[in-house]
Design a protein around this motif. Structure first.
Motif, mmCIF file in Angstrom:
data_model
loop_
_atom_site.group_PDB
_atom_site.id
_atom_site.type_symbol
_atom_site.label_atom_id
_atom_site.label_comp_id
_atom_site.label_asym_id
_atom_site.label_seq_id
_atom_site.Cartn_x
_atom_site.Cartn_y
_atom_site.Cartn_z
ATOM 1 N N VAL A 11 0.885 -1.166 0.000
ATOM 2 C CA VAL A 11 0.000 0.000 0.000
ATOM 3 C C VAL A 11 0.922 1.215 0.000
ATOM 4 O O VAL A 11 1.734 1.388 0.916
ATOM 5 N N ASN A 12 0.834 2.010 -1.047
ATOM 6 C CA ASN A 12 1.754 3.128 -1.259
ATOM 7 C C ASN A 12 3.181 2.588 -1.256
ATOM 8 O O ASN A 12 3.481 1.688 -2.018
ATOM 9 N N ASP A 13 4.046 3.099 -0.385
ATOM 10 C CA ASP A 13 5.432 2.614 -0.343
ATOM 11 C C ASP A 13 5.661 1.593 0.766
ATOM 12 O O ASP A 13 6.797 1.188 1.008
ATOM 13 N N ASN A 14 4.602 1.189 1.448
ATOM 14 C CA ASN A 14 4.727 0.260 2.575
ATOM 15 C C ASN A 14 4.353 -1.158 2.185
ATOM 16 O O ASN A 14 3.359 -1.377 1.499
ATOM 17 N N THR A 38 -2.938 -8.551 8.226
ATOM 18 C CA THR A 38 -1.545 -8.313 7.865
ATOM 19 C C THR A 38 -0.742 -7.869 9.086
ATOM 20 O O THR A 38 -1.312 -7.539 10.133
ATOM 21 N N ARG A 39 0.576 -7.830 8.873
ATOM 22 C CA ARG A 39 1.460 -7.378 9.942
ATOM 23 C C ARG A 39 2.555 -6.507 9.340
ATOM 24 O O ARG A 39 3.088 -6.788 8.273
ATOM 25 N N LYS A 40 2.857 -5.438 10.067
ATOM 26 C CA LYS A 40 3.989 -4.570 9.716
ATOM 27 C C LYS A 40 4.558 -4.052 11.033
ATOM 28 O O LYS A 40 3.803 -3.554 11.877
ATOM 29 N N ASP A 41 5.863 -4.174 11.217
ATOM 30 C CA ASP A 41 6.527 -3.704 12.445
ATOM 31 C C ASP A 41 5.847 -4.239 13.707
ATOM 32 O O ASP A 41 5.578 -3.495 14.647
ATOM 33 N N ASP A 42 5.533 -5.530 13.711
ATOM 34 C CA ASP A 42 4.920 -6.217 14.855
ATOM 35 C C ASP A 42 3.530 -5.693 15.225
ATOM 36 O O ASP A 42 3.038 -5.954 16.321
ATOM 37 N N GLN A 43 2.885 -4.952 14.343
ATOM 38 C CA GLN A 43 1.512 -4.498 14.544
ATOM 39 C C GLN A 43 0.622 -5.199 13.512
ATOM 40 O O GLN A 43 1.034 -5.387 12.366
ATOM 41 N N VAL A 80 -5.543 3.794 8.767
ATOM 42 C CA VAL A 80 -4.103 3.965 8.931
ATOM 43 C C VAL A 80 -3.495 4.577 7.670
ATOM 44 O O VAL A 80 -2.732 5.529 7.731
ATOM 45 N N GLU A 81 -3.838 4.020 6.519
ATOM 46 C CA GLU A 81 -3.410 4.577 5.234
ATOM 47 C C GLU A 81 -4.284 4.001 4.129
ATOM 48 O O GLU A 81 -5.042 3.062 4.346
ATOM 49 N N PHE A 82 -4.173 4.575 2.937
ATOM 50 C CA PHE A 82 -4.977 4.137 1.795
ATOM 51 C C PHE A 82 -4.248 4.516 0.525
ATOM 52 O O PHE A 82 -3.374 5.391 0.537
ATOM 53 N N GLY A 83 -4.608 3.845 -0.563
ATOM 54 C CA GLY A 83 -3.997 4.221 -1.827
ATOM 55 C C GLY A 83 -4.530 3.428 -2.999
ATOM 56 O O GLY A 83 -5.056 2.332 -2.847
ATOM 57 N N LYS A 84 -4.379 4.018 -4.169
ATOM 58 C CA LYS A 84 -4.705 3.340 -5.418
ATOM 59 C C LYS A 84 -3.586 2.347 -5.714
ATOM 60 O O LYS A 84 -2.418 2.630 -5.461
ATOM 61 N N ARG A 111 -13.831 0.712 -12.916
ATOM 62 C CA ARG A 111 -13.527 0.635 -11.481
ATOM 63 C C ARG A 111 -12.022 0.802 -11.277
ATOM 64 O O ARG A 111 -11.229 0.442 -12.139
ATOM 65 N N THR A 112 -11.678 1.328 -10.116
ATOM 66 C CA THR A 112 -10.279 1.566 -9.755
ATOM 67 C C THR A 112 -9.897 0.656 -8.600
ATOM 68 O O THR A 112 -10.647 0.508 -7.637
ATOM 69 N N HIS A 113 -8.732 0.029 -8.711
ATOM 70 C CA HIS A 113 -8.222 -0.881 -7.680
ATOM 71 C C HIS A 113 -7.688 -0.035 -6.518
ATOM 72 O O HIS A 113 -6.842 0.826 -6.707
ATOM 73 N N PHE A 114 -8.185 -0.310 -5.315
ATOM 74 C CA PHE A 114 -7.939 0.557 -4.164
ATOM 75 C C PHE A 114 -7.700 -0.285 -2.924
ATOM 76 O O PHE A 114 -8.283 -1.371 -2.778
ATOM 77 N N ARG A 115 -6.859 0.205 -2.016
ATOM 78 C CA ARG A 115 -6.593 -0.510 -0.760
ATOM 79 C C ARG A 115 -6.708 0.434 0.424
ATOM 80 O O ARG A 115 -6.240 1.574 0.366
ATOM 81 N N LEU A 116 -7.318 -0.083 1.496
ATOM 82 C CA LEU A 116 -7.423 0.631 2.766
ATOM 83 C C LEU A 116 -6.712 -0.195 3.826
ATOM 84 O O LEU A 116 -6.882 -1.415 3.877
ATOM 85 N N VAL A 117 -5.954 0.463 4.690
ATOM 86 C CA VAL A 117 -5.315 -0.196 5.829
ATOM 87 C C VAL A 117 -5.995 0.337 7.081
ATOM 88 O O VAL A 117 -6.061 1.556 7.288
#
Length: 182
Positions: A11-14, A38-43, A80-84, A111-117
């Motif tokens: 998602v974006n650069d993460n 999902t998990r990132k940095d133990d979260q 937390v974050e979002f992005g195309k 339709r546009t492919h999109f992600r929400l965290v």
């Protein structure tokens, strides 16, 4: 114990480790929604991967706008974050890209492919453990709807699929997800 990842998702650069597929829609038509734990940095986070109607920012960002308006309300996921989603070419992933040609009857239907965290993870309402937990969750969801109304928002998709139970500080709380159609 941390479960081993079954994949990765960006998602974006993460980059996030995929721990589990929580939910996936089925069928030939629809938004193709897949929700991952999902998990990132133990979260731990939930990533909602889906195709939203439209191409313009105003069209596809409705759920983001609604989550921001409901920010801080107990029982509403924290964004937390979002992005195309972008292709390897850097171009935004959009169904218009995959069409051989655009017929007049299909103009504007892409339709546009999109992600929400988001966080936290909830468990489906139908997996309540006691009658009291169920009743409290319903009470909380009604309170969320009331708060949304007072903020000028109607959820418009309150269903068993979107009613959850969140574990917080040893208590169970009702949670309302999927604000895309609000």
């Amino acid at each position: 114990p941390n479960p081993s990842p079954i994949g990765k998702i960006q998602v974006n650069d993460n980059w996030y480790d995929i721990l589990e597929v929580i939910w996936a829609s089925h069928g030939l038509v629809g938004r193709g929604t897949v929700c991952y734990l999902t998990r990132k940095d133990d979260q731990q986070y939930i990533i909602k991967d889906h195709w939203v109607a439209g191409d313009a920012n105003d069209d596809i960002f409705n759920e983001v706008i609604m989550l921001k308006k409901m920010q801080g309300v107990r029982g509403v996921p924290e964004l937390v974050e979002f992005g195309k989603v972008k292709l390897s070419t850097g171009e935004v992933d959009n169904t218009r890209t995959y069409r051989y040609r655009e017929l007049p009857s299909l103009t504007g239907t892409w339709r546009t492919h999109f992600r929400l965290v988001m966080k936290p993870r909830g468990r489906p309402l139908h997996k309540f453990q006691t009658k009291l937990e169920f009743l409290r969750a319903i009470r909380d969801i009604v309170a969320i709807q009331q708060e949304a109304y007072e903020r000028g928002i109607l959820h418009r998709d309150c269903s068993l699929h979107n009613a959850m139970i969140e574990e917080a500080d040893g208590n169970s709380l009702g949670m309302l997800i999927d604000w895309e159609f609000a």
